[in-house]
Structure formats: structure tokens, C-alpha cells
Design an enzyme around this catalytic site. Structure first.
Site, mmCIF file in Angstrom:
data_model
loop_
_atom_site.group_PDB
_atom_site.id
_atom_site.type_symbol
_atom_site.label_atom_id
_atom_site.label_comp_id
_atom_site.label_asym_id
_atom_site.label_seq_id
_atom_site.Cartn_x
_atom_site.Cartn_y
_atom_site.Cartn_z
ATOM 1 N N GLU A 36 0.931 -1.210 0.109
ATOM 2 C CA GLU A 36 -0.100 -0.037 0.112
ATOM 3 C C GLU A 36 0.780 1.282 0.094
ATOM 4 O O GLU A 36 1.712 1.579 0.857
ATOM 5 C CB GLU A 36 -0.749 0.115 1.230
ATOM 6 C CG GLU A 36 -2.241 -0.672 1.030
ATOM 7 C CD GLU A 36 -3.096 -0.150 2.321
ATOM 8 O OE1 GLU A 36 -3.205 0.837 2.858
ATOM 9 O OE2 GLU A 36 -3.560 -1.247 3.035
ATOM 10 N N ASP B 249 -6.483 8.419 10.036
ATOM 11 C CA ASP B 249 -5.370 7.968 10.481
ATOM 12 C C ASP B 249 -4.962 8.665 11.884
ATOM 13 O O ASP B 249 -5.429 9.728 12.310
ATOM 14 C CB ASP B 249 -4.242 8.662 9.700
ATOM 15 C CG ASP B 249 -4.234 7.933 8.259
ATOM 16 O OD1 ASP B 249 -4.237 6.627 8.355
ATOM 17 O OD2 ASP B 249 -4.565 8.361 7.154
#
Lengths: 268, 398
Positions: free
Chosen positions: A49, A60
């Protein structure tokens, strides 16, 4: 069948689970990112990724937020993140890439240009954490046309939305292990196994799990029930801790080796 | 004009729900609960009761005679949202969402705050309704608004310092959303502006529309007609949309939103989203946004913490695009000058946010005839800003 689909098919035939590391492109700098990609593959990563740094990464936690901030100080853009894939290919990297990006940078490039660039740079998949199915119709159509898999996230709170998400899923299903943002965890959502099994029973696509998985023990636990395990923050933190070595020309190799060993010991 | 938003939370192109999957069901549940309870007379009665007996509504519509004479143009009225309990319009929305949280059985509420007004309003309502309250506030704003930080703590709320990003309102919103993702099952997010993912922009507008509804009734009583121009400050845009919304169909009434030009729209230090922004997705919705060519959100700047925000509510973007409302920038200095002028002509010290609206009226009023009417939404009072104004003016107001 794109490169990522082939990879999952091979792993399935071999009875193995994919190790899917995440890194933030440009952290600590673009040259190092290319070296890190090479190390990840050498360490046994099956799919990688590539995280596009963003100013407002809502999904996040602090570790990836800091990585984004570091990358953005050197003006990394979504375009440079896509270019990195090609630079890694030129260095002989073979594993499939998935681009992880928030929606706004994609929107600013323009959707059609964006998908042309992904296809031209041999990126197989795309994860957009702030693009739920309600908003994704046009993106999905263009992704399909370009042969790029739009990988959806499924959360423990998705409930009756799961079947609609699975209908439009491509590549693999990304199950979110816990409520919350990315970041290392010692415990996961209660009933996470049941949640993953439920998703698995309803799709033929590979099912991966991510968010919070940070050590070998956890990778083992999820490998027994999933087709793929994503490790993000733990690797990004390891990179962060290793920056003094990575940015010192005399000790760079030592730093890269440390990252490689860290990723390798996660491989089940 | 068609009703906005549509069932997908769209105001024309704008709005929508761009959030992590984990939040989607929470937003859907919130919308369903809001639609259900807002049909129930008892829900609205409870809100009306608190707005009247607790917050002191209705707020006056005051004819600012000396300001009018000083500027020598249109007749100027002030909608006195500053006279609400806690000192700003923010309480209208906090009461509405607080009661909704209670109906939904959520015992914990969270909020983001910039200037601290929404944080104080939420902490107040949480105390009143017996809810546990956490307020996320940028560390930079905590320094600028120490009194409001202390006020929230006095009210029993926990103030969580936000140290990510620019450490101001935008990052306080991010942190509140992140916290909500982790605690979505027992926590209600009382979002303070007409921003964020659907249904917030619609819901906040509806809780704030009382400003415009009252204004309409009051101006018809005092003048027998609607105003020619309505002016309100816009950060995220909740006081402005609450004021504008009941007048949207009255095309004779011009609507003017005032955004923060900071040190000037030609510099990097402003929050002039409408003047300088482009379309982008930010904090859950598509709207105008201050961003670079690659979609990274730019930091905003304003003397006023409440306007120091790179985004704007999607309904404002819609009103701009259909040319129903106009948006103009006002600099820090112009706002400071207007604050002093209003203080000295009317004995009303406005919040720095509201002073931006006053400053724009200083420009507009002389262009209008004396039989025309302007209403300014005076969204908050200046008490919270007195210390920082003293700093700017060197302790010597002229």
C-alpha cells in the site's frame, strides 16, 4: 485480471495469506521511499500500500499523521506518489501496488486524468478511506474502465451496508479491525473474528484485515482467518524511529536492513 | 426554488457525506433520529422552552440609530444574538443537538471549538442536560481564548488540547471526528457549524433558522416590510445560514456573507474561502475550500478564531453558485475598526467575528438610500475578545 488479482490467486493456490505493508510515500524523502519499497518486497511483502500524504488525514492516527507531515514538508504530491510506482518498477520491483489516498487530492487532479495515470504507472488498486459507497459511483465506473480495483473498507459498524459494499467491491475487501483510526493496538473490536467470517461468507473476493495490526502474534492470529493482513502504523513507526539512520549516507544501509528485518519477521 | 438538501445531502453540487465507512451508519442513524424527532411536537416544544426560558430568546432586533446616522445611509438594525445565554448564537444549535442526543440515548457528547463559543455552548448544555462532555480545541486557540477554556472547565467539561496540524479549528474538527470514529456507539458529536457530512449542514441550519425567523417577524412589526440587505459573518457559516435561510425565497432581500480577509486576500494570511477558494472535499462535504493545486488544505488566518477556518458550509457554496448570496472579505484591521465604532456609537462590544459583518456594513450603508434597511446579524458579544483586542490596540483604544 490485473497484477493484484493474479497475486491473490497465486496465494490462494499456495494456501498462503498476503502480507500487505503500508508506507507513506515521501517519508522521510522520495529516494528513501524507493529503497524502502525494494526492501519490503525482499522482506516478503505480497502487495504494497502506497500512502499519499494528506494535510487532513481523518482516518489516520498520530503515527501516520506525523509521516504525512514529514512527507508534505518536501512537497510530495499525489502525482509524485504515482510516479514512485514506476521508479520502483524500474528498479525491478514486481509486487502489485495499491494507492491509499484521501479523496480531495484525487478530485483536484481530475478523475479521468487520475485513472489514466494509475494505469500508466502499473498501480493495481485504489483505497479511498473517505469515499463511502454513496459517493463512489463515478469513481468506480472510471476505475473499472481503467482496470483498477477500487477496494472498499468494511467496518464493524457497517451491518446491513455490507451486502451493498460487497456488490461493488473489486480486488479485495478491506475489513477494519476496530472502531477508530489507524494505529497500533493491543486489542480489537469484540467479535472481530465473527465479523470477518461474516464478510468472508458473503464474497468470493479475498478478504484482508487492517487497522491496528502491529506485531507477529497479531499477524498470525488474523492470517488463520483472512486472505490478507495489512500492517501500517507499526511499519511507519519503525521507519520514523529509523530516520536518523536512513538520512545518514554512511548508515543508510543499516537503516534499510532494520526495516527489512522488521517486515520480514511479520511474514507468516 | 427547490428544497435543499436532497436525500443525499446535496445542495446542488455541494455537500454529501465523505467520511470513513465506520461513521456511515452513525450518520444515517443521526439523520433518521433527527427526522423522526423533529416531527414530534414535544421535541420542538422542549427546544422552544429552553430557547426562551434558558437562553432568553427571542433576541431583540435593535435599531442602531447612532450608527445609522454616523454612516449616513440605510437604516441599520442589529439582530442581537450576542444577548443569548453564553454570549453567541451557538447555543441555539447546542440546545437542539443536546436534546437530540438525549432522545437518542447518548450520554456522552463531544464538540470542536475555535473561538470557544461553541465549546462553551456545548459544555453549558451538557451541564444542563446531565451529559458528559469533551471539547476538542486547537492548542493555538487555547492560548488565544484562555477565558473560554476556563469557562468550559468550570462547566464541568473536559477540554482536549489538539496538537496536530495547524492547532486551530480545522484540526480540532479532525480530532473530534477521529474521536467519534472510535466512540461512535455511545457518543453524540455536537458539531458547531453548518459544515461537515450530511445531515449536519441541514440540521445545524434548521436549529439556527430561528435567527432569521425571528428577524423576519420583528422587521415586519417594526418596519412593515422586509429588509433590503442582510449581512452576517461567515466562518463555517452557521449564524449566516440561520439568518439567511428564511429569506432565501424573498428575492428582494439581498444576502451578504462576510468572510475573514485576515491580513489581506492578496497575502497568504486570510480565511477568505469564497474569494480565494476552489471546490474540494473537506471534513465530510464538498464545498469551497482553501487548498493548493494538489488538494492539500491550506492553513487559514484571521484575527478572529471563529472565522479562522479554510472551509465553509456547503449551503453557502450553493447560494454563491446560484447567485442568491454574495460573499465579501474583511481584513483584521477593518474588523478592529468596526468593533471600536460599534462600541462607541451603540455601547455594544461585538465579538471579533461579528465585527466583520459590521465592517462590511460600513462599506455598504453609504451606498444605500435612507429609506432602505440593513439587518446585521450580531452573532456574538466581544467579552471573550477583550483581552486580545487590548493586545492589538496596545491598551489604548482611540
Amino acid at each position: 485480471m490485473n497484477l493484484m488479482d493474479q497475486k491473490f490467486a497465486e496465494l490462494k493456490a499456495a494456501g498462503r495469506t498476503a502480507l500487505i505493508p503500508f508506507l507513506t510515500v515521501g517519508d522521510p524523502d522520495l529516494d528513501t521511499t524507493v529503497e524502502l519499497i525494494i526492501q519490503m518486497e525482499a522482506a516478503g511483502a505480497d502487495v504494497l500500500e502506497l500512502g499519499v500524504p494528506y494535510s487532513d488525514p481523518l482516518a489516520d492516527g498520530p503515527v501516520i499523521q506525523r509521516a504525512s507531515e514529514r512527507a508534505l514538508t518536501s512537497s510530495v504530491t499525489i502525482g509524485t506518489c504515482i510516479d514512485i510506482a514506476q521508479k520502483a518498477r524500474q528498479r525491478g520491483v514486481k509486487i502489485p501496488f495499491v494507492l491509499f489516498t484521501y479523496f480531495n487530492p484525487v478530485l483536484q487532479i481530475g478523475l479521468e486524468d487520475f485513472f489514466q495515470q494509475l494505469a500508466a504507472h502499473d498501480i493495481s488498486g485504489l483505497i479511498i478511506p473517505d469515499l463511502p459507497i454513496e459517493e463512489s459511483a463515478q469513481v468506480l465506473e472510471l476505475a473499472d474502465t481503467a482496470g483498477i480495483s477500487l477496494v472498499p473498507l468494511v467496518a464493524p459498524t457497517s451491518n446491513e451496508r455490507i451486502s451493498r459494499i460487497l456488490t461493488n467491491a473489486r480486488g479485495f475487501i478491506y475489513c477494519v479491525s476496530s472502531l477508530g483510526v489507524t494505529g497500533e493496538r493491543s486489542s480489537f473490536h469484540e467479535g472481530v473474528e465473527q465479523f470477518i467470517n461474516d464478510v468472508k461468507s458473503r464474497t468470493d473476493l479475498p478478504v484482508a484485515v487492517g487497522f491496528g495490526i502491529s506485531n507477529r502474534e497479531q499477524v498470525e492470529r488474523f492470517s488463520s482467518i483472512c486472505d490478507g493482513v495489512v500492517v501500517g502504523s507499526a511499519i511507519v513507526r519503525k521507519i520514523e524511529d529509523t530516520i536518523p539512520l536512513l538520512t545518514d549516507s554512511e548508515r543508510r544501509e543499516e537503516g534499510l536492513l532494520q526495516i527489512r528485518e522488521f517486515v520480514a519477521q511479520l511474514k507468516v | 426554488m427547490t428544497q435543499v438538501p436532497d436525500e443525499n445531502g446535496r445542495f446542488g453540487d455541494f455537500g454529501g457525506r465523505y467520511v470513513p465507512e465506520t461513521l456511515m451508519n452513525a450518520l444515517i442513524e443521526l439523520e433518521e433520529a433527527y427526522r423522526k424527532y423533529s416531527q414530534e411536537p414535544a421535541f420542538q416544544e422542549e427546544i422552544d422552552y429552553l430557547l426562551k426560558q434558558y437562553s432568553g430568546r427571542e433576541t431583540p432586533l435593535f435599531y442602531a440609530e447612532r450608527l445609522t446616522k454616523h454612516l449616513g445611509g440605510a437604516k441599520i438594525y442589529l439582530k442581537r444574538e450576542d444577548l443569548n445565554h453564553t454570549g453567541a448564537h451557538k447555543i441555539n444549535n447546542a440546545i437542539g443537538q443536546g436534546i437530540l442526543a438525549k432522545r437518542m440515548g447518548k450520554g456522552k457528547v463531544i464538540a470542536e471549538t475555535g473561538a470557544g463559543q461553541h465549546g462553551v455552548a456545548t459544555a453549558t448544555v451538557a451541564a444542563l442536560l446531565g451529559l458528559e462532555c469533551k471539547v476538542f480545541m486547537g492548542e493555538e486557540d487555547m492560548k488565544r481564548q484562555q477565558l473560554n477554556v476556563f469557562r468550559m472547565k468550570l462547566l464541568g467539561a473536559e477540554v482536549v488540547p489538539v496538537v496536530s496540524g495547524t492547532r486551530t479549528l480545522k484540526d480540532a474538527c479532525n480530532e473530534a471526528l477521529r474521536y467519534w470514529v472510535s466512540h461512535v456507539q455511545d457518543t453524540f458529536y455536537i458539531l458547531g457549524s453548518a459544515t461537515g457530512p450530511h445531515p449536519y449542514p441541514m440540521m445545524v441550519r434548521n436549529f439556527q433558522r430561528i435567527i432569521g425567523d425571528e428577524t423576519r417577524r420583528q422587521i415586519l412589526e417594526s418596519e412593515g416590510r422586509l429588509p433590503d440587505l442582510i449581512v452576517a459573518a461567515v466562518g463555517g457559516g452557521s449564524n449566516a445560514i440561520g439568518m439567511f435561510y428564511p429569506f432565501v425565497e424573498d428575492t428582494s432581500v439581498k444576502l451578504l456573507g462576510v468572510e475573514a480577509a485576515g491580513r489581506g486576500v492578496e497575502t497568504e494570511y486570510h480565511a477568505a474561502t469564497m474569494t480565494k477558494g476552489t471546490k474540494g472535499v473537506f471534513q465530510g462535504s464538498l464545498s469551497y475550500l482553501l487548498q493548493d493545486a494538489f488538494g492539500q488544505v491550506l492553513p487559514a488566518h484571521s484575527i478572529s478564531a471563529g472565522l479562522d477556518y479554510p472551509g465553509i458550509g456547503p449551503e453557502h457554496s450553493y447560494l454563491k453558485d446560484i447567485e442568491r448570496a454574495r460573499y465579501a472579505p474583511i481584513t483584521d484591521q477593518e474588523a478592529l475598526d468596526a468593533l471600536q465604532l460599534l462600541s462607541q456609537t451603540e455601547g455594544i462590544i461585538p465579538a471579533l467575528e461579528s465585527a466583520h459583518a459590521v465592517a462590511q456594513v460600513i462599506k455598504e450603508s453609504p451606498k444605500l438610500a435612507s429609506d432602505q434597511i440593513i439587518v446585521i446579524c450580531l452573532s456574538g458579544r466581544g467579552d471573550k475578545d477583550v483581552e486580545s483586542i487590548m493586545g492589538y490596540l496596545g491598551g489604548d483604544p482611540s
